[in-house]
Motif scaffolding. Structure first.
Motif, mmCIF file in Angstrom:
data_model
loop_
_atom_site.group_PDB
_atom_site.id
_atom_site.type_symbol
_atom_site.label_atom_id
_atom_site.label_comp_id
_atom_site.label_asym_id
_atom_site.label_seq_id
_atom_site.Cartn_x
_atom_site.Cartn_y
_atom_site.Cartn_z
ATOM 1 N N GLN A 137 -5.253 -20.387 17.888
ATOM 2 C CA GLN A 137 -4.625 -19.074 17.755
ATOM 3 C C GLN A 137 -3.132 -19.206 18.069
ATOM 4 O O GLN A 137 -2.735 -20.010 18.916
ATOM 5 N N ARG A 139 0.046 -17.162 19.523
ATOM 6 C CA ARG A 139 0.362 -15.976 20.331
ATOM 7 C C ARG A 139 1.824 -16.023 20.765
ATOM 8 O O ARG A 139 2.486 -17.061 20.687
ATOM 9 N N PRO A 145 -1.447 -11.768 20.112
ATOM 10 C CA PRO A 145 -1.603 -12.555 18.884
ATOM 11 C C PRO A 145 -0.474 -12.269 17.899
ATOM 12 O O PRO A 145 0.097 -11.169 17.879
ATOM 13 N N PRO A 147 -0.149 -12.065 14.117
ATOM 14 C CA PRO A 147 -0.800 -12.065 12.798
ATOM 15 C C PRO A 147 0.078 -12.709 11.740
ATOM 16 O O PRO A 147 1.295 -12.527 11.736
ATOM 17 N N GLN A 183 -5.449 -11.898 13.697
ATOM 18 C CA GLN A 183 -5.316 -12.129 15.129
ATOM 19 C C GLN A 183 -4.582 -13.431 15.445
ATOM 20 O O GLN A 183 -4.676 -13.940 16.553
#
Length: 282
Positions: A137, A139, A145, A147, A183
């Motif tokens: 992910q 961030r 997060p 996107p 996310q």
């Protein structure tokens, strides 16, 4: 693998030099005072080494011959990226609070084919090596997060060769630009790369042999990760257990960048999760 691959230092070096000329912009705004300071310090350091080490004319002439050969082999990008870039990167990223960066290296090609996550990097039907699921992910430093973050990923194949720098490989083999989901999450299927020696049949190899060094880089993934309003991070990720993590010739390994993949269920290769934290733009 269906295509025999044979890379030479001269061919790789010439390609790296040409790519640098195409893609890099020289900082024309550097002042005379700054140029004088930097060039003066480098020249002073060389002269101090000559005096302290009592360099002979034979050694001096060997250096001149070697410097000429570096240019003839097109290996200045290779030499600088292997032995100097890690210090430049340390200066450039000293104030970051997010993910650690490291060197770009000489084999980056912009505008790799775009995909949305989940994605699979372009590869041959019989691509050698162990399948690897790379996921995570993106961030910000507040933990939120990001996107649609962009993950540019490129790496050597299972034999240690890069597409566009070794013959016989498809143009975009194991190179891609992947857009993360809502996310900031991404999943990328690829092949675990192999450790490799930097080209040793050219000027850099001659230096390595003369100095009694080794020429190995540990296996690694190259990445550029970016998102609007945030600083792009250029980094590499390495693999736990690789014998050259501790003595990378390019001095680019950092403890935070070492991955510990696990076996995937069903014997379908390996997987690893790594999250990126991006600093806000200054």
């Amino acid at each position: 693998m269906t295509t025999k691959t044979h890379a030479t230092a001269a061919a790789s070096g010439a390609n790296a030099t040409e790519r640098f000329r195409e893609n890099k912009h020289i900082a024309a705004g550097t002042s005379q005072e700054r140029v004088g300071t930097l060039a003066g310090r480098v020249i002073k350091a060389i002269n101090e080494t000559v005096l302290e080490e009592k360099v002979t004319y034979d050694e001096y002439n060997a250096l001149k011959a070697w410097l000429i050969r570096v240019g003839e082999d097109g290996e200045w990008p290779l030499f600088l990226d292997v032995w100097v870039e890690h210090s430049v990167e340390e200066v450039a990223n000293a104030n970051r609070h997010g993910s650690k960066g490291t060197i770009e290296g000489p084999y980056y090609i912009p505008d790799a084919p775009s995909q949305n996550s989940p994605a699979t990097l372009p590869m041959r039907e019989d691509e050698p090596g162990t399948p690897l699921l790379f996921q995570g992910q993106v961030r910000n430093t507040a933990g939120e997060p990001l996107p649609g973050a962009l993950i540019e990923l490129w790496h050597a194949d299972g034999l240690g060769f890069y597409s566009q720098f070794a013959p016989g490989l498809p143009e975009w083999n194991l190179r891609g630009s992947i857009t993360a989901g809502d996310q900031g999450k991404f999943q990328i299927n690829t092949i675990q790369p192999a450790p490799y020696q930097i080209p040793t049949d050219g000027a850099c190899g001659a230096l390595i042999a003369a100095a009694g060094w080794h020429a190995w880089r540990p296996a690694h993934l190259h990445l550029k990760v970016s998102a609007p309003g945030h600083q792009l991070i250029t980094t590499q990720l390495y693999f736990e257990g690789d014998e050259h993590v501790a003595d990378d010739i390019a001095s680019a390994v950092k403890p935070e960048l070492v991955l510990a993949p696990t076996e995937r269920s069903g014997g379908k290769g390996r997987e690893v999760t790594y999250d990126f934290i991006l600093d806000p733009e200054e």
